[in-house]
Design a protein around this motif. Structure first.
Motif, PDB file in Angstrom:
ATOM      1  N   ARG A 119       2.475   5.821   3.037  1.00 46.47           N
ATOM      2  CA  ARG A 119       1.402   5.492   2.687  1.00 46.47           C
ATOM      3  C   ARG A 119       0.175   6.386   1.839  1.00 46.47           C
ATOM      4  O   ARG A 119       0.310   7.500   2.164  1.00 46.47           O
ATOM      5  CB  ARG A 119       0.636   4.829   3.908  1.00 46.47           C
TER       6      ARG A 119
ATOM      7  N   HIS B 266      -4.221  -8.532  12.303  1.00 51.82           N
ATOM      8  CA  HIS B 266      -3.875  -9.075  10.899  1.00 51.82           C
ATOM      9  C   HIS B 266      -4.587 -10.369  10.726  1.00 51.82           C
ATOM     10  O   HIS B 266      -4.346 -11.142   9.802  1.00 51.82           O
ATOM     11  CB  HIS B 266      -2.578  -8.853  10.515  1.00 51.82           C
TER      12      HIS B 266
ATOM     13  N   GLN C 219      -2.782   5.011  10.744  1.00 48.38           N
ATOM     14  CA  GLN C 219      -2.772   3.681  10.943  1.00 48.38           C
ATOM     15  C   GLN C 219      -3.430   3.731  12.354  1.00 48.38           C
ATOM     16  O   GLN C 219      -3.137   4.257  13.408  1.00 48.38           O
ATOM     17  CB  GLN C 219      -1.477   3.029  11.411  1.00 48.38           C
TER      18      GLN C 219
ATOM     19  N   THR D 298     -11.501  -6.113  -0.473  1.00 46.65           N
ATOM     20  CA  THR D 298     -11.292  -5.394   0.732  1.00 46.65           C
ATOM     21  C   THR D 298     -12.064  -5.887   2.191  1.00 46.65           C
ATOM     22  O   THR D 298     -13.169  -6.284   2.049  1.00 46.65           O
ATOM     23  CB  THR D 298     -11.355  -3.973   1.059  1.00 46.65           C
ATOM     24  N   ILE D 299     -11.231  -6.298   3.062  1.00 48.35           N
ATOM     25  CA  ILE D 299     -11.949  -6.892   4.256  1.00 48.35           C
ATOM     26  C   ILE D 299     -12.925  -5.864   5.006  1.00 48.35           C
ATOM     27  O   ILE D 299     -13.893  -6.370   5.440  1.00 48.35           O
ATOM     28  CB  ILE D 299     -10.965  -7.544   5.430  1.00 48.35           C
ATOM     29  N   ASP D 300     -12.600  -4.713   4.441  1.00 44.98           N
ATOM     30  CA  ASP D 300     -13.424  -3.529   4.898  1.00 44.98           C
ATOM     31  C   ASP D 300     -14.883  -3.368   4.274  1.00 44.98           C
ATOM     32  O   ASP D 300     -15.731  -2.844   5.209  1.00 44.98           O
ATOM     33  CB  ASP D 300     -12.709  -2.175   4.818  1.00 44.98           C
TER      34      ASP D 300
ATOM     35  N   ASN E 250       0.865  -1.154  -0.132  1.00 45.08           N
ATOM     36  CA  ASN E 250      -0.047   0.164   0.133  1.00 45.08           C
ATOM     37  C   ASN E 250       0.816   1.343   0.014  1.00 45.08           C
ATOM     38  O   ASN E 250       0.562   2.386   0.433  1.00 45.08           O
ATOM     39  CB  ASN E 250      -1.090   0.089   1.203  1.00 45.08           C
TER      40      ASN E 250
ATOM     41  N   GLU F  23     -11.855  -0.770  14.813  1.00 44.40           N
ATOM     42  CA  GLU F  23     -10.739   0.260  15.156  1.00 44.40           C
ATOM     43  C   GLU F  23     -11.009   1.606  14.871  1.00 44.40           C
ATOM     44  O   GLU F  23     -10.439   2.611  15.599  1.00 44.40           O
ATOM     45  CB  GLU F  23      -9.602  -0.187  14.291  1.00 44.40           C
TER      46      GLU F  23
ATOM     47  N   ARG G  42      -6.828 -10.799   8.365  1.00 43.33           N
ATOM     48  CA  ARG G  42      -6.576 -10.649   6.982  1.00 43.33           C
ATOM     49  C   ARG G  42      -5.677 -12.101   6.287  1.00 43.33           C
ATOM     50  O   ARG G  42      -5.556 -12.147   5.149  1.00 43.33           O
ATOM     51  CB  ARG G  42      -5.625  -9.557   6.741  1.00 43.33           C
TER      52      ARG G  42
ATOM     53  N   MET H 202     -10.818  -4.698  12.884  1.00 39.44           N
ATOM     54  CA  MET H 202     -10.317  -3.877  11.668  1.00 39.44           C
ATOM     55  C   MET H 202     -11.590  -3.188  10.904  1.00 39.44           C
ATOM     56  O   MET H 202     -12.687  -3.127  11.369  1.00 39.44           O
ATOM     57  CB  MET H 202      -9.435  -4.531  10.835  1.00 39.44           C
ATOM     58  N   GLY H 203     -11.277  -2.534   9.711  1.00 46.86           N
ATOM     59  CA  GLY H 203     -12.228  -1.944   9.014  1.00 46.86           C
ATOM     60  C   GLY H 203     -12.033  -0.370   8.772  1.00 46.86           C
ATOM     61  O   GLY H 203     -12.728   0.088   7.941  1.00 46.86           O
ATOM     62  N   ARG H 204     -11.014   0.117   9.293  1.00 45.93           N
ATOM     63  CA  ARG H 204     -10.561   1.266   8.928  1.00 45.93           C
ATOM     64  C   ARG H 204     -11.908   2.540   9.212  1.00 45.93           C
ATOM     65  O   ARG H 204     -12.351   2.242  10.540  1.00 45.93           O
ATOM     66  CB  ARG H 204     -10.142   1.590   7.364  1.00 45.93           C
TER      67      ARG H 204
HETATM   68  O1  F6P Z   1      -8.117  -1.950   4.555  1.00 41.12           O
HETATM   69  C1  F6P Z   1      -7.635  -3.177   5.052  1.00 41.12           C
HETATM   70  C2  F6P Z   1      -7.156  -2.590   6.432  1.00 41.12           C
HETATM   71  O2  F6P Z   1      -6.735  -4.169   6.958  1.00 41.12           O
HETATM   72  C3  F6P Z   1      -7.893  -2.023   7.585  1.00 41.12           C
HETATM   73  O3  F6P Z   1      -8.946  -2.611   7.787  1.00 41.12           O
HETATM   74  C4  F6P Z   1      -6.735  -1.736   8.448  1.00 41.12           C
HETATM   75  O4  F6P Z   1      -7.087  -0.435   8.850  1.00 41.12           O
HETATM   76  C5  F6P Z   1      -5.620  -1.606   7.572  1.00 41.12           C
HETATM   77  O5  F6P Z   1      -5.871  -2.273   6.320  1.00 41.12           O
HETATM   78  C6  F6P Z   1      -4.369  -1.987   8.119  1.00 41.12           C
HETATM   79  O6  F6P Z   1      -3.315  -1.660   7.292  1.00 41.12           O
HETATM   80  P1  F6P Z   1      -1.826  -2.390   7.518  1.00 41.12           P
HETATM   81  O7  F6P Z   1      -1.908  -3.792   7.143  1.00 41.12           O
HETATM   82  O8  F6P Z   1      -0.953  -1.495   6.533  1.00 41.12           O
HETATM   83  O9  F6P Z   1      -1.372  -1.888   9.041  1.00 41.12           O
END
Ligand code: F6P
Length: 369
Positions: free
Chosen positions: A258, A290, A263, A143-145, A79, A240, A293, A187-189
Motif C-alpha cells: 500500500r 467498513h 492499517q 474520502t470519508i476522512d 489503494n 482509530e 464506507r 475511521m478517519g486515519r
Molecule cells: O481513507 C479511508 C479509510 O477508510 C480510513 O478511514 C481507514 O483508515 C482506511 O481507509 C482503511 O483502509 P482499508 O480499507 O484499506 O482497510
C-alpha cells in the motif's frame, strides 16, 4: 494524448484509494454531460492499477444510468496501484518499482485526452505527478476522512458521519438499559473529523481524536463523574488514530504493497479495557470499520458528488487541466492540484465543532482546551 490538444473527445475516469458512498454519483455526473457533448468515456478499472495494467471499460449511457444512489464504484478501486510505487513480487519478495512510463503509454494508447481522478490525497498526489509528465488531469476530492485542506468538504464524509451517528443512537439505548460504558471506534486515519462530527451528532460524552492526545485519567474521571451524577451510562466515540498523551496510535497491521503501509485499528478495545480496569464500570466496545464506507450515499453526498462530477467535466471541456474541483463555502471552484496535496486538513482545537462539543459537556480527555 498529453499536453496541448484540440477539442477534448475522449476522457478516462478512475476511482482511487478506499471507496466511499458517492463515487457512482460522480461517475454519473461526469459521464452524462460528457456523452451529451459527444465525448466518449473510458472507465479505468480498479483505480491506477487499471492504468498501469491497461484495464478499462467503455462507459455508455446505460452504464451510468440508475447509479446515483448506489454505494461503491462501478469501475472498482484500489489503494495498491501507485504507478510510482508499484509493488512487484520478485522471488516471493515485494520490490517497489516505477511504472509511470507504462502508465503514460497506456493512457496514450487508449487515445485519452484527459483523465478525471476521483480520490483522496494519495490519488491526487499521483494525478499531480502524472500531470508533471504531461498528462491532462482533473481531480475530484473523495474520502470519508475529510482530510483534504483545499476543499471545505469531501464527498463521502457526510455518509460516514451518518453511520456513526446512527450507531451511537443504537448504542445509547443498550448502554442505558445495562448501565454500561460503550466505546465506538470510528475511521478517519490521522484525522479526527469522522469521530468529531459523528460523536457530536450522536451525543457522545467523550470524543477522542488524533489531533488532541488524551489523558487516561481524564477519561476515567468523566465516566465516574457521570456515574456519580446518576447517569449510569457513558458513550465514548474514539477515532482509530486517537492516542494517549504518553503513547502511540494503535497499529493493527502493515502492508508494504500500500502507498501508506499502516492499517490503524484497536484503540476502542484498549480504551474499553482500561476503563473497566481503572473504574470498575462494565464496558463494551464496537468497531464500525467498513460499515462507514459502504452503502448508499446520503442526499447531501449525492448532491455534492453530482456538483463535483458535473464541474469536473466542465473543467475538462474548457481544457482547464491540473485542477481539482473543491467546495469553497457553497460554491464549487477549481484549485490547483498542487494546492490540494500540499496540506492535510486536521481538526484544530479551535474548530467550532470542538468548541460546540465542549460547550455541551463533551470531554476530549484533556484539560488543555
Ligand atoms: O481513507 C479511508 C479509510 O477508510 C480510513 O478511514 C481507514 O483508515 C482506511 O481507509 C482503511 O483502509 P482499508 O480499507 O484499506 O482497510
Amino acid at each position: 494524448m498529453t499536453g496541448k490538444i484540440g477539442k477534448v473527445k475522449r476522457i478516462g475516469i478512475l476511482t482511487g484509494g478506499g471507496d466511499c458512498p458517492g463515487l457512482n454519483a460522480v461517475i454519473r455526473g461526469v459521464s452524462k454531460p460528457a456523452h451529451d457533448n459527444g465525448l466518449s468515456v473510458l472507465g479505468i478499472i480498479d483505480g491506477f492499477e487499471g492504468l498501469v495494467k491497461g484495464k478499462g471499460m467503455e462507459l455508455y449511457n446505460k452504464d451510468v444510468s440508475g447509479i446515483l444512489a448506489s454505494g461503491g464504484t462501478i469501475i472498482g478501486s484500489s489503494n495498491k496501484g501507485d504507478p510510482f510505487h508499484w509493488p512487484e513480487e520478485v522471488g516471493g519478495q515485494i520490490k517497489i518499482v516505477d511504472k509511470s512510463v507504462e502508465t503514460m503509454r497506456n493512457f496514450e494508447g487508449w487515445g485519452l485526452d484527459a483523465l478525471i481522478a476521483i480520490g483522496g490525497d494519495g490519488t491526487q498526489n499521483i494525478a499531480y505527478k502524472l500531470a508533471q509528465m504531461g498528462m491532462n488531469v482533473v481531480g475530484v476530492p473523495k474520502t470519508i476522512d475529510n482530510d483534504l485542506e483545499a476543499t471545505d468538504l469531501t464527498f463521502g464524509h457526510d455518509s460516514a458521519v451518518f453511520v456513526v451517528a446512527e450507531a451511537l443512537d443504537r448504542l445509547h439505548t443498550t448502554a442505558s438499559s445495562h448501565h454500561r460504558v460503550m466505546v465506538l471506534e470510528a475511521m478517519g486515519r490521522y484525522a479526527g473529523w469522522i469521530a468529531l462530527h459523528g460523536g457530536l451528532a450522536g451525543g457522545a460524552d467523550i470524543i477522542l481524536i488524533p489531533e488532541i492526545p488524551f489523558d487516561w485519567n481524564m477519561v476515567y474521571e468523566k465516566v465516574i463523574q457521570r456515574n456519580m451524577m446518576g447517569k449510569k451510562f457513558s458513550i465514548v466515540c474514539v477515532a482509530e488514530g486517537a492516542k494517549p498523551k504518553d503513547g502511540e496510535m494503535v497499529v493493527k497491521a502493515t502492508d508494504a504493497k500500500r502507498t501508506d503501509p499502516i492499517q490503524l485499528g484497536g484503540i476502542a478495545e484498549l480504551v474499553a479495557k482500561n476503563i473497566t480496569d481503572n473504574t470498575g464500570l462494565e464496558t463494551r466496545y464496537t468497531v464500525l470499520g467498513h460499515l462507514q464506507r459502504g452503502g448508499s450515499p446520503t442526499p447531501f453526498d449525492r448532491i455534492l458528488a453530482t456538483k463535483f462530477g458535473t464541474y469536473a467535466i466542465q473543467l475538462v471541456m474548457k481544457k482547464k487541466f491540473n485542477k481539482m474541483a473543491a467546495l469553497k463555502g457553497n460554491e464549487i471552484r477549481a484549485v490547483d492540484i498542487e494546492e490540494a496535496i500540499s496540506h492535510q486538513k486536521l481538526v484544530k482545537p479551535t474548530d467550532q465543532a470542538v468548541q460546540a462539543a465542549i460547550a455541551v459537556g463533551v470531554s476530549f480527555g484533556t484539560k488543555e482546551l
